[in-house]
Design a protein around this motif. Structure first.
Motif, PDB file in Angstrom:
ATOM      1  N   LYS A  72      32.703  51.302  40.689  1.00 45.02           N
ATOM      2  CA  LYS A  72      31.535  50.448  40.582  1.00 45.02           C
ATOM      3  C   LYS A  72      31.265  50.475  39.196  1.00 45.02           C
ATOM      4  O   LYS A  72      30.521  49.813  38.631  1.00 45.02           O
ATOM      5  N   ILE A  73      31.558  51.585  38.458  1.00 44.54           N
ATOM      6  CA  ILE A  73      30.913  51.965  37.206  1.00 44.54           C
ATOM      7  C   ILE A  73      31.878  52.061  35.992  1.00 44.54           C
ATOM      8  O   ILE A  73      31.515  52.142  34.867  1.00 44.54           O
ATOM      9  N   PHE A  74      33.235  51.823  36.329  1.00 43.78           N
ATOM     10  CA  PHE A  74      34.073  51.985  35.571  1.00 43.78           C
ATOM     11  C   PHE A  74      34.365  50.585  34.807  1.00 43.78           C
ATOM     12  O   PHE A  74      34.131  49.510  35.518  1.00 43.78           O
ATOM     13  N   ASN A  75      34.314  50.345  33.533  1.00 44.23           N
ATOM     14  CA  ASN A  75      34.591  49.183  32.758  1.00 44.23           C
ATOM     15  C   ASN A  75      36.208  48.476  32.815  1.00 44.23           C
ATOM     16  O   ASN A  75      37.107  49.216  32.572  1.00 44.23           O
ATOM     17  N   PRO A  76      36.116  47.414  33.862  1.00 41.31           N
ATOM     18  CA  PRO A  76      37.575  46.825  33.920  1.00 41.31           C
ATOM     19  C   PRO A  76      38.133  46.427  32.599  1.00 41.31           C
ATOM     20  O   PRO A  76      39.374  46.727  32.763  1.00 41.31           O
ATOM     21  N   MET A 102      38.543  44.564  44.037  1.00 41.01           N
ATOM     22  CA  MET A 102      37.576  43.477  43.912  1.00 41.01           C
ATOM     23  C   MET A 102      36.853  43.786  42.757  1.00 41.01           C
ATOM     24  O   MET A 102      36.890  42.757  41.785  1.00 41.01           O
ATOM     25  N   GLY A 103      36.380  44.999  42.634  1.00 35.95           N
ATOM     26  CA  GLY A 103      35.460  45.386  41.572  1.00 35.95           C
ATOM     27  C   GLY A 103      36.097  45.707  40.104  1.00 35.95           C
ATOM     28  O   GLY A 103      35.450  45.391  39.169  1.00 35.95           O
ATOM     29  N   LEU A 104      37.206  46.115  40.206  1.00 29.57           N
ATOM     30  CA  LEU A 104      37.923  46.698  38.991  1.00 29.57           C
ATOM     31  C   LEU A 104      39.373  45.654  38.772  1.00 29.57           C
ATOM     32  O   LEU A 104      39.439  45.159  37.674  1.00 29.57           O
ATOM     33  N   PHE A 105      40.203  45.942  39.764  1.00 30.95           N
ATOM     34  CA  PHE A 105      41.555  45.527  39.417  1.00 30.95           C
ATOM     35  C   PHE A 105      41.895  43.928  39.198  1.00 30.95           C
ATOM     36  O   PHE A 105      42.382  43.609  38.325  1.00 30.95           O
TER      37      PHE A 105
END
Length: 237
Positions: A72-76, A102-105
């Motif tokens: 949730k906190i890593f920048n995609p 969903m949030g990153l990949f």
């Protein structure tokens, strides 16, 4: 928040009864879990903001909820393929798989590459990750034309016989979301669902019937992507 403060905050929310409840109610089996609901982790992530260094530390903590916070906190925009491979191999349930996918990949520049690679994988949650990216990418990519998404249909048809619960659910999810992108893809997704319906396996028939129920529903909501084509701006005099 510092790394130590975040870890302290997680342990303050520790609830072993929730670990048991999540497994019984939602099938979420996890190692080294503190028993914290996803909504509470979202609140912590909002307070932290994007922070790649903290994200990596939290993943390496080995704490289940720390790993979800990482997603949730890593920048995609900063994600790398080695990191994606490291993370996908650690997935042990649908919750963490979907949080990363969903949030990153789906927001990374490697989204389509990993769709092609991971949907051929054998491990259940690595394969699910590929289809979850498809389901999310339909909403994350607002500009690509229909041809890109049509390339995913043969993949869905190829894997529709996989009877593992979290794979077949993800195949179904991906098919439905492609079909809700715009009216033309809706028609093609319905055709694909009817093709899958002819397969002999129980998983394929479930995927197809469930998708057809939603895709043929009166008043189904469409995203109308790409908007330039499906919802052009009104011209006023």
């Amino acid at each position: 928040m510092t790394y130590s403060e975040i870890i302290d905050a997680l342990y303050d929310l520790k609830d072993e009864e929730k670990v048991i409840f999540k497994e019984k109610k939602f099938g979420i089996k996890s190692n080294n879990s503190l028993g914290i609901y996803h909504k509470d982790l979202k609140g912590i992530a909002k307070n932290i903001g994007q922070d790649n260094k903290l994200a990596l530390q939290l993943f390496d903590s080995g704490i289940y909820e720390g790993r979800i916070l990482c997603s949730k906190i890593f920048n995609p925009k900063d994600i790398t393929e080695p990191l994606m491979e490291k993370w996908v191999k650690s997935f042990e349930n649908w919750e963490i798989c979907d949080s990363f996918s969903m949030g990153l990949f789906s927001k990374s520049r490697f989204a389509t590459t990993k769709i092609l690679e991971w949907t051929e994988r054998a491990p259940e949650f690595e394969k699910r990750a590929g289809f979850t990216i498809i389901a999310s990418y339909c909403m994350a990519d607002k500009t690509s034309d229909n041809e890109l998404f049509e390339h995913f249909f043969p993949i869905l048809k190829r894997e529709a016989n996989d009877d593992r619960l979290y794979v077949k659910k993800a195949v179904n999810w991906a098919l439905r979301n492609i079909g809700k992108r715009n009216i033309d893809l809706n028609k093609k997704a319905i055709q694909v669902a009817n093709d899958i319906l002819k397969y002999d396996s129980k998983s394929a028939k479930w995927i197809a019937k469930n998708a057809l129920t939603e895709l043929q529903k009166e008043g189904i909501r469409m995203s109308d992507y790409p908007r330039a084509l499906y919802r052009p701006p009104l011209h006023t005099k």
